[in-house]
Design a protein around this motif. Structure first.
Motif, PDB file in Angstrom:
ATOM      1  N   VAL A 219      12.096  -3.498  -4.511  1.00  0.00           N
ATOM      2  CA  VAL A 219      12.328  -4.933  -4.289  1.00  0.00           C
ATOM      3  C   VAL A 219      11.066  -5.500  -3.656  1.00  0.00           C
ATOM      4  CG1 VAL A 219      13.727  -6.636  -3.028  1.00  0.00           C
ATOM      5  CG2 VAL A 219      14.804  -4.536  -3.895  1.00  0.00           C
ATOM      6  N   ASP A 220      10.494  -6.525  -4.248  1.00  0.00           N
ATOM      7  CA  ASP A 220       9.365  -7.204  -3.599  1.00  0.00           C
ATOM      8  C   ASP A 220       9.510  -8.696  -3.827  1.00  0.00           C
ATOM      9  OD1 ASP A 220       6.420  -6.135  -2.435  1.00  0.00           O
ATOM     10  OD2 ASP A 220       6.483  -8.236  -3.069  1.00  0.00           O
ATOM     11  N   ARG A 221       9.039  -9.476  -2.828  1.00  0.00           N
ATOM     12  CA  ARG A 221       9.204 -10.935  -2.918  1.00  0.00           C
ATOM     13  C   ARG A 221       8.170 -11.555  -3.859  1.00  0.00           C
ATOM     14  NH1 ARG A 221       6.656 -12.237   3.042  1.00  0.00           N
ATOM     15  NH2 ARG A 221       4.666 -11.293   2.526  1.00  0.00           N
TER      16      ARG A 221
ATOM     17  N   ALA B  36       0.830  -1.209   0.000  1.00  0.00           N
ATOM     18  CA  ALA B  36       0.000   0.000   0.000  1.00  0.00           C
ATOM     19  C   ALA B  36       0.862   1.255   0.000  1.00  0.00           C
ATOM     20  CB  ALA B  36      -0.918  -0.017   1.217  1.00  0.00           C
ATOM     21  N   GLY B  37       1.956   1.245   0.781  1.00  0.00           N
ATOM     22  CA  GLY B  37       2.819   2.428   0.855  1.00  0.00           C
ATOM     23  C   GLY B  37       3.955   2.381  -0.152  1.00  0.00           C
ATOM     24  N   GLY B  38       4.693   1.262  -0.187  1.00  0.00           N
ATOM     25  CA  GLY B  38       5.915   1.173  -0.996  1.00  0.00           C
ATOM     26  C   GLY B  38       5.686   1.367  -2.486  1.00  0.00           C
TER      27      GLY B  38
ATOM     28  N   GLY C 289       4.797   2.515   7.036  1.00  0.00           N
ATOM     29  CA  GLY C 289       3.698   1.546   6.965  1.00  0.00           C
ATOM     30  C   GLY C 289       3.697   0.629   8.171  1.00  0.00           C
ATOM     31  N   ASP C 290       3.074  -0.539   7.988  1.00  0.00           N
ATOM     32  CA  ASP C 290       2.846  -1.461   9.116  1.00  0.00           C
ATOM     33  C   ASP C 290       4.123  -1.938   9.792  1.00  0.00           C
ATOM     34  OD1 ASP C 290       0.235  -1.320   8.317  1.00  0.00           O
ATOM     35  OD2 ASP C 290      -0.074  -3.483   8.126  1.00  0.00           O
ATOM     36  N   CYS C 291       5.254  -1.966   9.063  1.00  0.00           N
ATOM     37  CA  CYS C 291       6.482  -2.532   9.661  1.00  0.00           C
ATOM     38  C   CYS C 291       7.212  -1.510  10.522  1.00  0.00           C
ATOM     39  CB  CYS C 291       7.405  -3.082   8.579  1.00  0.00           C
ATOM     40  SG  CYS C 291       8.232  -1.799   7.609  1.00  0.00           S
TER      41      CYS C 291
END
Ligand SMILES: Cc1cc2nc3c(=O)[nH]c(=O)nc-3n(C[C@H](O)[C@H](O)[C@H](O)COP(=O)(O)OP(=O)(O)OC[C@H]3O[C@@H](n4cnc5c(N)ncnc54)[C@H](O)[C@@H]3O)c2cc1C
Length: 459
Positions: A50-52, A26-28, A328-330
């Motif tokens: 970078v995303d998994r 949502a943020g990245g 964000g959430d992290c």
């Protein structure tokens, strides 16, 4: 004789400031897109996402995929295509490590569904690193959750839930023997927004699935939805009035609401509560509590809290490294203006809640921070603006509260206006990713095709 020129090494740097964003959620993804459209397009910085995973889906839509009421193809954003259109680079793989001295992250090898390696393990250098890897559900070590409960964290989880739900209906329809006590019983653990929204959505879609010719099932008699919450009310983080209105609506739909019910164990055929009661269930969803991904725990000496969120200053910089931001959430970002915290020295410190609106606001704030950083200007503090919360009860209603100066405090809203506000959060996300004209056209096309498509998707 022609010779093939040597290929450029994958991690070759252009000499421009390199901004690495980990996590295209949502943020990245909003951040990567906006920075790409501005700094990337003008060649002022290199932006790498970078995303998994290979594609993005806005998480608040997951319960709709789980229930089968959303067409994923329409809402999924392919990272590779998005990076091409918006002037950033995309690296697939899971971040597993960080070297703050060398200023690089480690990204694990990416293996496809058939077990073949697509990209090897590698390092990605950064000048500015933004970590936006979101959160996952927190089972607080409850026995049986890992073995028997489903989670709703990714699109794959949501699809798996939908398949199990539809298969459960087909099995029950086809079998000659009477239904077992747990058959067609669903238990949703956690009555926060996710659990509540999923209950309402499932109420409708189970009826629609059955209407596709599974006429040996009587939804009112055979299917039951149990919503289990340890607190004394549903939506415990929201105002009490909202909880009461929501619970009344859920009960009207026939959802069995268990409040003050602490889960002791999830078993193969149901949920055992701390008071000894067992709620039979064929499908159990764990939707209670969140924590940040475990790899963040004290990652390279960065400060983390008890749920592994990276602790950041109000500038969104991590407390121990000014080149590393988290959002964000992290992230655990202080919220000194929180209701109850402002002006009260004895109040416990408050933090920005893990919500899509916070991730959206922080992404916008980060765009400014990066511009200021590149220009050598001082960074600004982020202030969370709480516009309230909205909970969708599918086609039945939307309830919520609006906060802030605009409505003069805390105003409860319900019905069509609340629905409109709920939709607007997703529209803002789509707008950040695709721009105004594309969103307007797609909204129009969805309105037209919705009239001709069946409502429930069977994955
Ligand atoms: C079912 C559900 C319903 C929700 N409903 C609402 C709602 O109605 N309203 C609301 O405000 N909020 C809602 N939320 C919460 C909201 O979705 C989150 O607050 C928001 O998505 C957080 O955004 P984020 O960018 O921090 O992380 P996310 O959107 O979670 O994105 C994180 C990204 O990081 C990637 N990632 C994770 N680990 C790694 C790694 N090691 N390496 C590389 N990539 C990685 C993931 O693939 C993902 O793309 C809901 C959440 C869920 C699960």
């Amino acid at each position: 004789m022609s010779t093939t020129p040597p290929r450029q090494p994958v991690a070759a740097r252009s000499g421009r400031h390199q901004i690495v964003i980990v996590g295209g959620g949502a943020g990245g993804l909003e951040l990567a897109t906006t920075l790409g459209n501005t700094l990337g397009k003008k060649g002022k910085a290199d932006i790498i996402l970078v995303d998994r995973t290979r594609s993005h889906i806005w998480k608040p839509k997951l319960h709709e995929i789980a229930a089968g009421s959303m067409d994923m193809g329409i809402h999924e954003v392919d990272y590779l295509a998005q990076s091409h259109w918006h002037h950033f680079r995309y690296n697939v793989g899971e971040m597993t490590g960080l070297d703050r001295e060398a200023q690089h992250i480690t990204v694990a090898a990416f293996i496809d569904d058939e077990g073949r390696q697509v990209t090897p393990q590698r390092t990605v250098p950064y000048d500015t690193l933004v970590i936006a890897v979101g959160s996952q559900s927190n089972d607080f070590g409850t026995p049986g959750v890992a073995e028997y409960a489903l989670k709703l964290e990714t699109a794959a989880d949501a699809r798996r839930f939908n398949q199990r739900l539809v298969n459960a209906c087909i099995r029950a329809h086809a079998q000659q023997t009477p239904l077992q006590p747990q058959q067609l019983q669903v238990a949703i653990i956690g009555a926060g927004a996710t659990g509540v929204e999923l209950s309402a959505e499932l109420h409708r879609t189970t009826r629609e699935v059955v209407a596709y010719g599974l006429d040996r099932i009587d939804p009112d008699k055979d299917i039951s939805l149990n919503l289990i919450e340890a607190a004394d009310r549903v939506l415990p983080a929201l105002p009490r009035r909202l909880s009461e209105a929501t619970e009344a609506l859920l009960r009207k739909l026939g959802v069995v609401v268990h409040t003050g019910a602490k889960v002791a164990e999830v078993q193969a055929e149901g949920v055992r509560l701390a008071d000894g009661r067992v709620i039979p269930a064929e499908l159990v969803v764990w939707a209670a509590g969140i924590k940040a991904p475990a790899f963040l725990h004290e990652l390279a000496g960065l400060e983390t809290n008890r749920i592994d969120q990276l602790v950041v200053h109000t500038t969104l910089q991590t407390t121990r490294d000014a080149n590393i931001f988290a959002m964000g959430d992290c992230s655990a970002c202080p919220w000194p203006q929180a209701p109850g915290a402002a002006g009260d020295a004895t109040a416990k410190p408050a933090f920005v809640p893990p919500r899509a609106q916070a991730a959206h606001q922080q992404a916008s704030h980060m765009v400014g921070q990066i511009r200021r950083r590149l220009a050598g200007q001082p960074l600004r503090e982020y202030r969370y603006r709480d516009f309230g919360s909205l909970v969708s009860l599918g086609e039945f209603s939307t309830v919520g509260n609006m906060m802030g100066a605009l409505v003069g405090g805390n105003l409860m809203i319900e019905g069509y206006f609340a629905r409109l506000m709920y939709e607007s959060l997703y529209k803002m996300h789509e707008y950040a990713l695709h721009g105004g004209p594309k969103v307007a056209l797609e909204t129009l096309s969805r309105m037209i095709t919705r009239r001709t498509e069946p409502h429930v998707k069977l994955h």
